[in-house]
Design an enzyme around this catalytic site. Structure first.
Site, mmCIF file in Angstrom:
data_model
loop_
_atom_site.group_PDB
_atom_site.id
_atom_site.type_symbol
_atom_site.label_atom_id
_atom_site.label_comp_id
_atom_site.label_asym_id
_atom_site.label_seq_id
_atom_site.Cartn_x
_atom_site.Cartn_y
_atom_site.Cartn_z
ATOM 1 C CE LYS A 141 11.013 29.232 -12.869
ATOM 2 N NZ LYS A 141 13.130 29.360 -13.235
ATOM 3 C CG HIS A 281 -7.258 -13.701 -3.508
ATOM 4 N ND1 HIS A 281 -7.491 -12.403 -3.079
ATOM 5 C CD2 HIS A 281 -8.124 -14.839 -1.887
ATOM 6 C CE1 HIS A 281 -8.190 -12.062 -2.223
ATOM 7 N NE2 HIS A 281 -9.009 -13.731 -1.805
#
Length: 529
Positions: A141, A281
């Site tokens: 922070k 695929h």
């Protein structure tokens, strides 16, 4: 100096994984940085000749509750959270005798490893870190002034920045460190919540979180205009734990297809005999079980030679030279196996564009776990499809029961159909697929496409008749109308395996009987979308 440079004068080091810490601490101490530390970390640094001050001396409060309370104190969090350009904050630090902390080096209690080891509930709870995440979040922070390191991998970049700036860090570096720190605490909490949900049997916790760690950036996603990356969950299972021996970097589509191929290969345990899977695929275009890996590959390749070009090939046992030579006859994107012989590796090394992966032991297809996918505004979560059937669970619903040979092929085709996108139809004969229909909106269309693939196979191999004649068929879901079964009969199939459960099951069964087809119900569906 870089914008918003912060010189590091005081650091707090408290780590569970002490790899690489001593050289880092020695460099800091050599630059005149005061080092604070706790417990085992402090002891290790002292043994290594690094001057250390105990956090307990700073807080004037001893470690207590078996080490649960060490750094949860204003003397620590004040030093991490204070805004250096705020007069009130500076006055508060002076009033309470709190020193600023410019660098925090913390990695967390090994909760993930403890939970993965199967440790008991109490041991897992004791390995949930509290002080560590609190400090990381505080430092992250306040990254305008504080640098935070959360992982051994952070040390080298930090030291490079430390040297480059002459003993500190720039704001860009600190922002990147803050991002990493918040990602680390989020992933840590995510693992705690998922473990606790499993431990107490909560299938649908109020909040569900998934996390991953960057394994590699990818050139692009499914298409060149999409950015992409590969993240791993830490389990080291499946494709995430595979080792790449050669070839170009794996692409997004390579990874997706390799995962599909490896998952299906795992459905055929090595002790049942050699098996090969070819995927294109994300759908199998050929699967076979034979006496050798080479024979299995050739049988799988024959199912759909056109689609196999540029595909992904997976084997269920160590890749040998004969199978490798067969694979090398055409262009193949990826080959994956549990291991590879030295002769096979040498054979494939001549194919510079082929990616060769070894993944160790195949994953257990019956292992529990979760699968999830994103939808607009959220994501869907479900248990993995670990359902399996065997001959004893089948229900014969036609007048004719399948022969022993038909039954073996039905069970083989059913394993494959589970891994084919719905609607799925799989024709099989002699332990090999001879036609696969995938991803169609109509089950009849899938049956027709699969039959057409078999006709192409017959033409390519110079067969006198399509291999669907005398084959069996697996359908991943029930036939809603008799037309699907009639299509299979027209193609020459002699037996069908399907879940059953349609309102028109009686009509479907009657059509099978009229065609002389044996049919069994599994009572289990395998939709795959």
């Amino acid at each position: 100096m870089p914008e918003q440079f912060i010189k590091i004068s005081r650091a707090l080091l408290s780590v569970s994984d002490k790899t690489g810490l001593l050289p880092l601490a020695a460099r800091l101490a050599g630059a005149g940085v005061e080092i604070l530390s706790t417990g085992g970390t402090a002891a290790m640094l002292r043994e290594g000749g690094v001057p250390v001050r105990d956090v307990a001396d700073v807080t004037a409060f001893p470690e207590m509750l078996g080490g649960r309370i060490k750094t949860l104190h204003p003397a620590v969090h004040g030093g991490l959270l204070a805004l250096r350009d705020d007069p009130d904050h500076r006055a508060a630090l002076a009033e309470h005798g709190i020193g600023e902390i410019d660098l925090l080096v913390v990695n967390l209690y090994p909760f993930e490893a403890t939970a993965a080891s199967g440790a008991d509930y109490a041991t897992c709870v004791e390995n949930i870190d509290i002080g560590g995440p609190a400090m990381l979040r505080a430092a992250a922070k306040n990254h305008a002034f504080v640098t935070v390191l959360t992982d051994v991998a952070d040390y080298a970049p930090f030291l490079a920045e430390f040297e480059r700036t002459g003993g500190g860090t720039g704001i860009g570096f600190r922002r990147a460190c803050a991002l990493t720190a918040y990602g680390r605490t989020a992933a840590y909490d995510a693992r705690v919540t998922s473990w606790l949900a499993e431990a107490i049997g909560e299938a649908t916790p109020r909040r569900r979180v998934f996390s991953g760690r960057l394994a590699q950036g990818l050139r692009y996603g499914e298409n060149p205009h999409q950015r992409a990356a590969f993240y791993v969950d830490g389990s080291q299972s499946g494709i995430a734990g595979a080792h790449q021996h050669q070839g170009k970097e794996l692409s997004y589509n390579n990874i997706n297809d390799a995962d599909a191929a490896w998952e299906l290969a795992a459905a055929f345990p090595a002790d049942e005999g050699p098996a090969c899977v070819i995927v294109k695929h994300a759908n199998p275009c050929g699967v076979a079980c034979e006496g050798t890996l080479e024979a299995a590959y050739r049988a799988a390749y024959d199912c759909d030679r056109v689609s196999a070009f540029g595909g992904v090939v997976a084997f269920n046992s160590e890749l040998d030279a004969a199978a490798a030579a067969a694979v090398a006859e055409i262009f193949t994107e990826v080959v994956i196996a549990p291991s590879v012989s030295s002769d096979a590796a040498a054979m494939l090394a001549t194919r510079k564009n082929l990616r060769l992966l070894t993944a160790g032991a195949a994953p257990d297809p019956a292992a529990p776990g979760l699968a999830w996918r994103q939808v607009a505004g959220g994501f869907l979560v479900q248990e993995r499809d670990a359902g399996r059937i065997d001959a004893a669970t089948l229900q014969v619903v036609t007048k004719r029961a399948p022969t022993e040979a038909e039954l073996a092929d039905l069970l083989f085709a059913w394993r494959v159909a589970k891994h084919v996108k719905s609607n799925a139809i799989v024709y099989a004969r002699g332990g090999a697929t001879v036609g696969i229909g995938a991803g169609q909106m109509s089950r009849v269309d899938s049956a027709r496409i699969a039959a057409r693939k078999a006709a192409d196979m017959a033409e390519a191999l110079g067969l006198a008749e399509p291999p669907t004649i005398g084959s069996v068929v697996a359908s991943d879901a029930f036939f809603p109308f008799p037309d699907g079964v009639l299509t299979l009969a027209e193609a020459g199939a002699t037996a069908v395996i399907q879940p059953g459960g349609s309102l028109r099951d009686a009509e479907v069964i009657a059509a099978a009987d009229a065609a002389g087809i044996a049919m069994v119900f599994t009572g289990m569906r395998h939709f795959r979308h």
